[in-house]
Design a protein around this motif. Sequence first.
Motif, PDB file in Angstrom:
ATOM      1  N   VAL A  70     -40.079 -56.150 -28.077  1.00  0.00           N
ATOM      2  CA  VAL A  70     -40.993 -55.918 -26.955  1.00  0.00           C
ATOM      3  C   VAL A  70     -40.409 -54.848 -26.030  1.00  0.00           C
ATOM      4  O   VAL A  70     -41.102 -53.914 -25.600  1.00  0.00           O
ATOM      5  N   LEU A  97     -44.007 -52.441 -32.424  1.00  0.00           N
ATOM      6  CA  LEU A  97     -45.219 -53.261 -32.326  1.00  0.00           C
ATOM      7  C   LEU A  97     -45.406 -54.113 -33.578  1.00  0.00           C
ATOM      8  O   LEU A  97     -45.770 -55.293 -33.493  1.00  0.00           O
ATOM      9  N   TRP A  98     -45.136 -53.531 -34.718  1.00  0.00           N
ATOM     10  CA  TRP A  98     -45.242 -54.250 -35.986  1.00  0.00           C
ATOM     11  C   TRP A  98     -44.326 -55.462 -35.978  1.00  0.00           C
ATOM     12  O   TRP A  98     -44.716 -56.566 -36.351  1.00  0.00           O
ATOM     13  N   THR A 100     -43.273 -57.096 -33.447  1.00  0.00           N
ATOM     14  CA  THR A 100     -43.719 -58.125 -32.494  1.00  0.00           C
ATOM     15  C   THR A 100     -44.902 -58.908 -33.053  1.00  0.00           C
ATOM     16  O   THR A 100     -45.336 -59.881 -32.448  1.00  0.00           O
ATOM     17  N   GLY A 101     -45.434 -58.450 -34.182  1.00  0.00           N
ATOM     18  CA  GLY A 101     -46.588 -59.108 -34.783  1.00  0.00           C
ATOM     19  C   GLY A 101     -47.893 -58.403 -34.480  1.00  0.00           C
ATOM     20  O   GLY A 101     -48.954 -58.821 -34.954  1.00  0.00           O
ATOM     21  N   ASP A 102     -47.852 -57.335 -33.713  1.00  0.00           N
ATOM     22  CA  ASP A 102     -49.054 -56.572 -33.382  1.00  0.00           C
ATOM     23  C   ASP A 102     -49.278 -55.507 -34.451  1.00  0.00           C
ATOM     24  O   ASP A 102     -49.097 -54.312 -34.216  1.00  0.00           O
ATOM     25  N   GLU A 104     -52.074 -54.566 -35.881  1.00  0.00           N
ATOM     26  CA  GLU A 104     -53.203 -53.696 -35.533  1.00  0.00           C
ATOM     27  C   GLU A 104     -52.750 -52.601 -34.568  1.00  0.00           C
ATOM     28  O   GLU A 104     -53.078 -51.432 -34.737  1.00  0.00           O
ATOM     29  N   GLY A 105     -52.001 -52.974 -33.547  1.00  0.00           N
ATOM     30  CA  GLY A 105     -51.508 -52.015 -32.565  1.00  0.00           C
ATOM     31  C   GLY A 105     -50.513 -51.027 -33.142  1.00  0.00           C
ATOM     32  O   GLY A 105     -50.377 -49.901 -32.634  1.00  0.00           O
TER      33      GLY A 105
END
Length: 140
Positions: A70, A97-98, A100-102, A104-105
């Motif tokens: 993060v 971001l990947w 962190t689990g995001d 899509e982001g």
Amino acid sequence: MCQDRNVHGESSGAPMGGVYDWYQRGVKLLKEGSPAAAAALLERAAAAEPESRSILEALARAQFNSRQYVEAAASFRQIVDFNPAEDYAYFGLGLSLWRTGDVEGAQEPLAIAVAMRPDERHYVSALKSVRATLRARREM
């Protein structure tokens, strides 16, 4: 880590040296495999010189390598905000971001990195993996 002392001999909590010394030591710690220690030192340097791209990039790498995803995303985003031509910062932002689990982001910054440097295999590979993950999730 050595501490500065005030006139009364008490520790101020600050590492010895100036911002450039902190940066140099942080980069050395990162290269030596101590990313958490590097991140702590580089955070201090970044606070003192918030617009230094070199410090921010080293900090972001240290944060990423110490699994502070993060924080790494925030640092890479700062670099992108300062200079939208930084392909490596887009790549780092996407990977952070990947992690962190995001997922899509992560897709957009990775796509930007690939558009800027289509010859960079790491960028292309990461984007393909993110897109494959998103396809697999849609097919579920």
